[in-house]
Design a protein around this motif. Structure first.
Motif, PDB file in Angstrom:
ATOM      1  N   GLN A 144       0.834  -1.202   0.000  1.00 16.83           N
ATOM      2  CA  GLN A 144       0.000   0.000   0.000  1.00 16.83           C
ATOM      3  C   GLN A 144       0.872   1.257   0.000  1.00 16.83           C
ATOM      4  O   GLN A 144       0.525   2.242  -0.642  1.00 16.83           O
ATOM      5  CB  GLN A 144      -0.954   0.012   1.204  1.00 16.83           C
ATOM      6  CG  GLN A 144      -1.951   1.154   1.171  1.00 16.83           C
ATOM      7  CD  GLN A 144      -2.882   1.081  -0.026  1.00 16.83           C
ATOM      8  OE1 GLN A 144      -3.420   0.039  -0.349  1.00 16.83           O
ATOM      9  NE2 GLN A 144      -3.081   2.207  -0.695  1.00 16.83           N
ATOM     10  N   ASP A 179      -6.965   0.782  -5.123  1.00 16.56           N
ATOM     11  CA  ASP A 179      -7.592  -0.040  -4.082  1.00 16.56           C
ATOM     12  C   ASP A 179      -8.849  -0.724  -4.615  1.00 16.56           C
ATOM     13  O   ASP A 179      -9.056  -1.917  -4.406  1.00 16.56           O
ATOM     14  CB  ASP A 179      -7.942   0.810  -2.854  1.00 16.56           C
ATOM     15  CG  ASP A 179      -6.720   1.319  -2.118  1.00 16.56           C
ATOM     16  OD1 ASP A 179      -5.620   0.772  -2.324  1.00 16.56           O
ATOM     17  OD2 ASP A 179      -6.863   2.282  -1.342  1.00 16.56           O
ATOM     18  N   LYS A 181      -2.190  -4.917  -6.391  1.00 18.07           N
ATOM     19  CA  LYS A 181      -1.605  -3.621  -6.016  1.00 18.07           C
ATOM     20  C   LYS A 181      -0.123  -3.572  -6.371  1.00 18.07           C
ATOM     21  O   LYS A 181       0.369  -2.564  -6.877  1.00 18.07           O
ATOM     22  CB  LYS A 181      -1.790  -3.374  -4.516  1.00 18.07           C
ATOM     23  CG  LYS A 181      -3.199  -3.021  -4.131  1.00 18.07           C
ATOM     24  CD  LYS A 181      -3.303  -2.735  -2.650  1.00 18.07           C
ATOM     25  CE  LYS A 181      -4.706  -2.300  -2.290  1.00 18.07           C
ATOM     26  NZ  LYS A 181      -4.796  -1.817  -0.910  1.00 18.07           N
TER      27      LYS A 181
END
Length: 166
Positions: free
Chosen positions: A52, A67, A85
């Motif tokens: 992230q 996301d 991701k």
């Protein structure tokens, strides 16, 4: 008689302690499995948090879009949220290295990420292998794509460019 009773009591106690020992071993084994499971969850959460951070760096104003894309990637492409991701951020950062805008990098990153999932499934190769093969596009390496039946020579690229009016 007393000796026999004593031996019988000793055997009964040994049997009882044996059963307790087996029960304790089962509890310890179960607790060990639970601890391993918890550690695995913590490790997965840590890896997702690290990815992230990469997403937030590669897509500072569009991380929420990544996301959303990643949350649907399992159903759409067979990729875990973390992999989606990671792949999209890698492709996006590479595209931005070629001066693509963040929006263009997002489009390219998510498209190539989806393609990595599809290539993995179609050619029955690992997702990481598919990612590596597609990543070679950015570095001009064509050998790994030949393994997928994609031949990119200068002549082929020039012909394609001309057919597209480029």
């Amino acid at each position: 008689g007393m000796g026999g009773a004593s031996q019988s009591a000793g055997s009964t106690m040994a049997l009882a302690f044996g059963k307790i020992g087996v029960a304790i071993a089962a509890v310890v084994a179960s607790l060990t499995a639970v601890v391993k499971g918890i550690n695995s969850c913590i490790e997965a959460a840590s890896k997702l948090e690290e990815v992230q951070n990469v997403v937030n760096t590669a897509f500072p104003t569009m991380s929420s879009y990544i996301d959303s894309f990643a949350q649907s990637a399992m159903k759409a492409y067979g990729l875990t949220e973390r992999m989606a991701k990671q792949y999209a951020s890698t492709f996006g950062a590479m595209a931005q290295g070629f001066n693509f805008t963040e929006q263009q990098a997002y489009t390219m990153g998510t498209t190539l990420t989806g393609l990595a999932g599809d290539v993995s499934s179609f050619y029955n190769i690992s997702q990481d292998s598919a990612m590596t093969k597609l990543q070679s596009i950015f570095t001009g390496e064509t050998e790994s794509l030949k393994q997928l039946g994609i031949v990119m020579t200068e002549t082929n690229l020039n012909s394609f460019a001309m057919s597209q009016g480029i």
